[in-house]
Design a protein around this motif. Structure first.
Motif, PDB file in Angstrom:
ATOM      1  N   VAL A  95      67.924  61.526 -54.811  1.00 32.91           N
ATOM      2  CA  VAL A  95      68.562  62.304 -53.981  1.00 32.91           C
ATOM      3  C   VAL A  95      70.030  62.267 -54.547  1.00 32.91           C
ATOM      4  CG1 VAL A  95      66.972  61.935 -52.375  1.00 32.91           C
ATOM      5  CG2 VAL A  95      69.215  60.342 -52.243  1.00 32.91           C
ATOM      6  N   PRO A  96      70.912  63.336 -53.726  1.00 35.66           N
ATOM      7  CA  PRO A  96      72.305  63.213 -54.317  1.00 35.66           C
ATOM      8  C   PRO A  96      73.048  62.225 -53.928  1.00 35.66           C
ATOM      9  CG  PRO A  96      71.515  65.387 -53.843  1.00 35.66           C
ATOM     10  CD  PRO A  96      70.592  64.626 -53.339  1.00 35.66           C
ATOM     11  N   VAL A  97      73.953  61.584 -54.493  1.00 38.07           N
ATOM     12  CA  VAL A  97      74.642  60.447 -53.902  1.00 38.07           C
ATOM     13  C   VAL A  97      76.009  60.454 -54.430  1.00 38.07           C
ATOM     14  CG1 VAL A  97      75.000  57.854 -54.484  1.00 38.07           C
ATOM     15  CG2 VAL A  97      72.523  58.825 -54.475  1.00 38.07           C
ATOM     16  N   LYS A  98      76.866  59.921 -53.386  1.00 40.45           N
ATOM     17  CA  LYS A  98      78.227  59.816 -53.793  1.00 40.45           C
ATOM     18  C   LYS A  98      78.397  58.263 -53.499  1.00 40.45           C
ATOM     19  CE  LYS A  98      82.815  61.349 -52.211  1.00 40.45           C
ATOM     20  NZ  LYS A  98      83.669  62.279 -51.466  1.00 40.45           N
ATOM     21  N   PHE A  99      79.241  57.404 -54.344  1.00 39.04           N
ATOM     22  CA  PHE A  99      79.538  56.227 -54.186  1.00 39.04           C
ATOM     23  C   PHE A  99      80.874  55.992 -53.653  1.00 39.04           C
ATOM     24  CE2 PHE A  99      80.648  51.878 -55.832  1.00 39.04           C
ATOM     25  CZ  PHE A  99      79.832  51.230 -55.190  1.00 39.04           C
ATOM     26  N   MET A 100      81.121  54.962 -52.841  1.00 40.91           N
ATOM     27  CA  MET A 100      82.411  54.655 -52.295  1.00 40.91           C
ATOM     28  C   MET A 100      82.802  53.197 -52.432  1.00 40.91           C
ATOM     29  SD  MET A 100      84.200  57.244 -49.724  1.00 40.91           S
ATOM     30  CE  MET A 100      83.043  57.322 -48.555  1.00 40.91           C
ATOM     31  N   THR A 101      83.906  52.570 -52.639  1.00 38.43           N
ATOM     32  CA  THR A 101      83.985  51.241 -52.704  1.00 38.43           C
ATOM     33  C   THR A 101      85.717  51.185 -52.555  1.00 38.43           C
ATOM     34  OG1 THR A 101      83.836  49.066 -53.569  1.00 38.43           O
ATOM     35  CG2 THR A 101      84.419  50.689 -55.290  1.00 38.43           C
ATOM     36  N   GLY A 102      85.984  49.973 -51.735  1.00 40.07           N
ATOM     37  CA  GLY A 102      87.397  49.407 -51.837  1.00 40.07           C
ATOM     38  C   GLY A 102      87.912  48.784 -53.229  1.00 40.07           C
ATOM     39  N   LYS A 120      90.021  52.147 -43.773  1.00 33.82           N
ATOM     40  CA  LYS A 120      90.540  53.417 -44.234  1.00 33.82           C
ATOM     41  C   LYS A 120      89.511  54.328 -43.413  1.00 33.82           C
ATOM     42  CE  LYS A 120      93.373  51.747 -47.220  1.00 33.82           C
ATOM     43  NZ  LYS A 120      95.033  52.064 -47.170  1.00 33.82           N
ATOM     44  N   PRO A 121      89.512  54.654 -42.122  1.00 35.90           N
ATOM     45  CA  PRO A 121      88.492  55.345 -41.488  1.00 35.90           C
ATOM     46  C   PRO A 121      88.562  56.829 -41.776  1.00 35.90           C
ATOM     47  CG  PRO A 121      89.970  54.186 -40.073  1.00 35.90           C
ATOM     48  CD  PRO A 121      90.168  53.812 -41.220  1.00 35.90           C
ATOM     49  N   GLN A 122      89.840  57.076 -41.680  1.00 37.82           N
ATOM     50  CA  GLN A 122      90.029  58.891 -41.748  1.00 37.82           C
ATOM     51  C   GLN A 122      89.821  59.328 -43.278  1.00 37.82           C
ATOM     52  OE1 GLN A 122      93.978  59.345 -40.585  1.00 37.82           O
ATOM     53  NE2 GLN A 122      93.327  59.774 -38.402  1.00 37.82           N
ATOM     54  N   GLU A 123      90.158  58.451 -44.307  1.00 39.16           N
ATOM     55  CA  GLU A 123      89.942  58.520 -45.770  1.00 39.16           C
ATOM     56  C   GLU A 123      88.519  58.738 -45.925  1.00 39.16           C
ATOM     57  OE1 GLU A 123      91.242  57.022 -50.093  1.00 39.16           O
ATOM     58  OE2 GLU A 123      92.423  56.499 -48.229  1.00 39.16           O
ATOM     59  N   VAL A 124      87.632  57.617 -45.345  1.00 36.76           N
ATOM     60  CA  VAL A 124      86.031  57.513 -45.479  1.00 36.76           C
ATOM     61  C   VAL A 124      85.505  58.975 -44.820  1.00 36.76           C
ATOM     62  CG1 VAL A 124      84.135  56.117 -45.047  1.00 36.76           C
ATOM     63  CG2 VAL A 124      86.366  54.990 -45.977  1.00 36.76           C
ATOM     64  N   THR A 125      85.851  59.148 -43.775  1.00 33.55           N
ATOM     65  CA  THR A 125      85.109  60.042 -43.008  1.00 33.55           C
ATOM     66  C   THR A 125      85.374  61.452 -43.792  1.00 33.55           C
ATOM     67  OG1 THR A 125      85.501  59.028 -40.803  1.00 33.55           O
ATOM     68  CG2 THR A 125      85.082  61.417 -40.666  1.00 33.55           C
ATOM     69  N   ALA A 126      86.620  61.788 -44.325  1.00 34.01           N
ATOM     70  CA  ALA A 126      86.725  62.958 -44.957  1.00 34.01           C
ATOM     71  C   ALA A 126      86.104  62.850 -46.244  1.00 34.01           C
ATOM     72  CB  ALA A 126      88.261  63.145 -45.161  1.00 34.01           C
ATOM     73  N   HIS A 127      85.797  61.687 -46.988  1.00 41.06           N
ATOM     74  CA  HIS A 127      85.005  61.885 -48.406  1.00 41.06           C
ATOM     75  C   HIS A 127      83.530  62.091 -47.876  1.00 41.06           C
ATOM     76  CE1 HIS A 127      87.688  60.870 -51.700  1.00 41.06           C
ATOM     77  NE2 HIS A 127      88.175  59.935 -50.957  1.00 41.06           N
ATOM     78  N   ILE A 128      83.220  61.567 -46.576  1.00 42.65           N
ATOM     79  CA  ILE A 128      81.697  61.801 -46.391  1.00 42.65           C
ATOM     80  C   ILE A 128      81.554  63.140 -45.835  1.00 42.65           C
ATOM     81  CG2 ILE A 128      80.039  61.247 -44.497  1.00 42.65           C
ATOM     82  CD1 ILE A 128      81.245  58.619 -44.286  1.00 42.65           C
ATOM     83  N   ASN A 129      82.481  63.836 -45.420  1.00 43.61           N
ATOM     84  CA  ASN A 129      82.294  65.267 -44.846  1.00 43.61           C
ATOM     85  C   ASN A 129      82.330  66.136 -46.160  1.00 43.61           C
ATOM     86  OD1 ASN A 129      82.333  67.580 -42.988  1.00 43.61           O
ATOM     87  ND2 ASN A 129      84.444  67.711 -43.693  1.00 43.61           N
ATOM     88  N   ASP A 130      83.234  65.897 -47.130  1.00 45.00           N
ATOM     89  CA  ASP A 130      83.392  66.702 -48.443  1.00 45.00           C
ATOM     90  C   ASP A 130      82.204  66.785 -48.903  1.00 45.00           C
ATOM     91  OD1 ASP A 130      85.249  68.172 -50.284  1.00 45.00           O
ATOM     92  OD2 ASP A 130      84.490  66.358 -51.325  1.00 45.00           O
ATOM     93  N   ILE A 190      88.633  53.404 -53.381  1.00 43.45           N
ATOM     94  CA  ILE A 190      89.772  53.682 -52.399  1.00 43.45           C
ATOM     95  C   ILE A 190      90.655  52.424 -52.717  1.00 43.45           C
ATOM     96  CG2 ILE A 190      90.458  53.815 -49.849  1.00 43.45           C
ATOM     97  CD1 ILE A 190      87.778  55.126 -49.599  1.00 43.45           C
ATOM     98  N   GLU A 191      92.171  52.730 -52.668  1.00 44.21           N
ATOM     99  CA  GLU A 191      93.059  51.888 -52.833  1.00 44.21           C
ATOM    100  C   GLU A 191      93.483  51.064 -51.867  1.00 44.21           C
ATOM    101  OE1 GLU A 191      96.351  53.665 -54.825  1.00 44.21           O
ATOM    102  OE2 GLU A 191      95.386  54.121 -56.700  1.00 44.21           O
TER     103      GLU A 191
END
Length: 331
Positions: free
Chosen positions: A258-265, A309-319, A298-299
């Motif tokens: 399935v399509p995946v996006k990975f994020m970490t601090g 970093k809630p706003q940044e994470v939410t924006a990445h999820i939505n994008d 995420i720095e």
């Protein structure tokens, strides 16, 4: 939090608490928490995503919060928990054949299992902190962790029923939770045998200033829930790791499809564990997950990046989810 609805749902033989917000007809986003966490970790994303038209659904996983807590660790396998979530999706997704998925820490691990076992249910997966790694058919997980990091690696230390719970109680659960959420220790997490969580803490430690992103109200919420439930439910996920290894033999060598996006601090204890950056950025991760679309570091963020970093994470999820909907890609 204002506007978030709470209800209990019967799933897979247990009763599960869920928090949800957003239009009933909106695309469902299932948000999965880790250890020692609750639906509450997603409070900012629930509000942010619902305002963008999604229906955000965040459960307390079995063993946590207001959901049921089976006693034996053998009831916390990936099959048990994925079974809970499949039943939950049948209940909340309505006519939607597929949903969006977001997971952090153990929620990410369960998310990977859900993608492996039932990929037809997932439109896309945003994974925070813990990347997928293919099953090693030769070595059980706990044995492998001991060989690489030693007996005091936190997962190894969590294995004995009752021991870690007693150590947390001696240290004061409030101090344990505060230090865990707000600490910036780099990986690998090692727990010394003596006084691992700081017994008999400084009585003035309550006066230590909390970071802006984690208030006393937030800490109070977590403390109130874990004082009621204890930590055994969450620790049982670690105690079932070797059992998961046995149960997933048929998926040896399986790739996530399935399509995946990975994020970490960049200060995440998982990301800073030796060998992890090389795996994530050096081709190993994309080989195991051929549908990996994007990696975001995420720095100035630690393990709980969705809270820091809630706003940044939410924006990445939505994008990511918006691109999937716009492109209507099929994998």
């Amino acid at each position: 939090m204002e506007g978030i609805d709470h209800r209990m749902v019967s799933v897979n033989g247990i009763t599960m608490h869920i928090a949800e917000k957003g239009p009933k007809e909106g695309p469902v986003v299932l948000l999965l928490h880790g250890f020692p966490d609750l639906w509450y970790t997603w409070r900012h994303q629930i509000c942010g995503l619902s305002s963008l038209g999604y229906r955000a659904v965040a459960p307390d996983l079995r063993g946590y919060g207001d959901s049921d807590s089976p006693e034996s660790f053998s009831e916390y396998t990936c099959l048990n928990v994925v079974g809970d979530l499949v039943a939950l999706l049948d209940s909340v997704a309505g006519d939607q054949e597929k949903v969006f998925l977001v997971g952090h820490d153990w929620g990410a691990i369960i998310g990977w299992f859900l993608c492996l076992f039932r990929p037809e249910k997932i439109k896309g997966f945003v994974c925070l902190s813990v990347p997928y790694r293919s099953r090693n058919p030769l070595v059980k997980p706990v044995q492998g962790f001991k060989a690489v990091f030693g007996d005091d690696y936190y997962i190894c230390r969590f294995q004995e029923p009752g021991k870690t719970e007693a150590e947390i109680a001696s240290a004061d659960p409030r101090i344990f939770l505060r230090n865990l959420f707000t600490g910036r220790s780099l990986g690998p997490p090692i727990l010394p045998k003596d006084n691992p969580f700081g017994e008999n803490p400084n009585p003035n430690s309550e006066n230590i200033e909390l970071p802006e992103w984690f208030s006393k109200k937030d800490l109070d919420f977590y403390v109130s829930k874990f004082e009621k439930t204890g930590f055994t439910g969450g620790l049982n996920y670690y105690r079932a790791m070797d059992l998961n290894w046995e149960l997933t033999t048929p998926w040896t060598g399986a790739k996530v499809q399935v399509p995946v996006k990975f994020m970490t601090g960049d200060f995440d204890m998982v990301y800073t564990t030796p060998g992890m950056k090389e795996y994530i950025h050096g081709g190993g991760f994309s080989a195991d997950v051929p549908t990996l679309q994007e990696i975001v570091v995420i720095e100035d963020a630690g393990h709980f990046v969705n809270q820091e970093k809630p706003q940044e994470v939410t924006a990445h999820i939505n994008d990511f989810f918006t691109k999937l909907q716009d492109n209507n890609k099929s994998f």
